[in-house]
Design an enzyme around this catalytic site. Structure first.
Site, short mmCIF file in Angstrom:
data_model
loop_
_atom_site.label_atom_id
_atom_site.label_comp_id
_atom_site.label_asym_id
_atom_site.label_seq_id
_atom_site.Cartn_x
_atom_site.Cartn_y
_atom_site.Cartn_z
N ILE A 31 -67.16 44.64 -23.05
CA ILE A 31 -67.90 44.17 -21.82
C ILE A 31 -67.99 45.13 -20.65
O ILE A 31 -68.89 45.28 -19.92
CB ILE A 31 -67.52 42.86 -21.23
CG1 ILE A 31 -68.56 41.98 -20.43
CG2 ILE A 31 -66.29 42.85 -20.60
CD1 ILE A 31 -68.05 40.50 -20.28
N GLY A 92 -51.57 48.64 -21.32
CA GLY A 92 -52.91 48.25 -20.81
C GLY A 92 -53.68 47.06 -21.66
O GLY A 92 -54.71 46.54 -21.23
N HIS A 99 -56.97 43.69 -31.13
CA HIS A 99 -58.10 44.29 -31.38
C HIS A 99 -58.12 45.77 -31.15
O HIS A 99 -57.21 46.31 -30.90
CB HIS A 99 -59.11 43.83 -30.19
CG HIS A 99 -58.33 44.13 -28.81
ND1 HIS A 99 -57.60 43.14 -28.31
CD2 HIS A 99 -58.49 45.00 -27.75
CE1 HIS A 99 -57.01 43.65 -26.93
NE2 HIS A 99 -57.78 44.71 -26.94
N LEU A 100 -58.90 46.30 -32.21
CA LEU A 100 -58.95 47.88 -32.45
C LEU A 100 -60.39 48.19 -31.48
O LEU A 100 -61.35 47.75 -31.57
CB LEU A 100 -59.39 48.09 -33.68
CG LEU A 100 -59.54 49.57 -34.19
CD1 LEU A 100 -58.23 49.99 -34.01
CD2 LEU A 100 -59.58 49.27 -35.82
N HIS A 101 -59.97 49.00 -30.49
CA HIS A 101 -61.11 49.71 -29.86
C HIS A 101 -61.75 50.90 -30.69
O HIS A 101 -60.86 51.58 -31.08
CB HIS A 101 -60.49 50.35 -28.46
CG HIS A 101 -60.04 49.21 -27.45
ND1 HIS A 101 -61.01 49.03 -26.15
CD2 HIS A 101 -58.83 48.81 -27.11
CE1 HIS A 101 -59.97 48.30 -25.73
NE2 HIS A 101 -59.11 48.23 -26.16
#
Ligand code: 5GP
Ligand code: ZN
Length: 113
Positions: A31, A92, A99-101
């Site tokens: 987002i 952060g 979750h994997l960015h």
């Protein structure tokens, strides 16, 4: 988990631009993108971080990386991309559903900030 935003996205109770789904994970657009391509790949199973992952979850973790690599090809960012897992508030992490960015489409510095 009722209070988890990513569980809500998985249950389609919160909106997200979902771009990939299979039996064990989904991927959607972040987002608040930090790069031209910024996707999140998340397991359907809720666990807060790799610290909470169990031995049985290891194939699932590997699968998330394979899905991210496939998406990197689809989004044509294979000249250089980042897969990032922020673990803990100090690094952060703000959503406590693993979750994997996947970030790409720009150059990146090292070390990360
Ligand atoms: P973290 O800071 O935990 O490593 O990453 C969480 C990521 O989730 C952030 O990049 C943030 O922009 C994204 N995010 C938080 N809430 C939502 C949401 O409701 N929808 C989407 N698509 N992304 C979210
Ligand atoms: Zn969750």
């Amino acid at each position: 988990m009722a209070s988890c935003i990513f569980c809500k996205i998985l249950a389609k109770q919160a909106p997200a631009k979902i771009i990939y789904e299979d039996e064990s994970c989904i991927a959607f657009q972040d987002i608040n993108p930090q790069a031209p391509v910024h996707l999140l790949v998340i397991p359907r199973k809720h666990f807060a971080s790799v610290e909470e992952a169990e031995m049985d979850d290891l194939p699932l973790l590997g699968h998330l990386y394979r899905v991210a690599a496939k998406l990197a090809q689809e989004y044509k960012i294979t000249d250089g991309y980042r897969m990032v897992v922020n673990t803990g508030v100090g690094a952060g992490q703000s959503v406590f559903h693993f979750h994997l960015h996947l970030l790409g489409g720009r150059s990146f510095r090292w070390p990360p900030g």
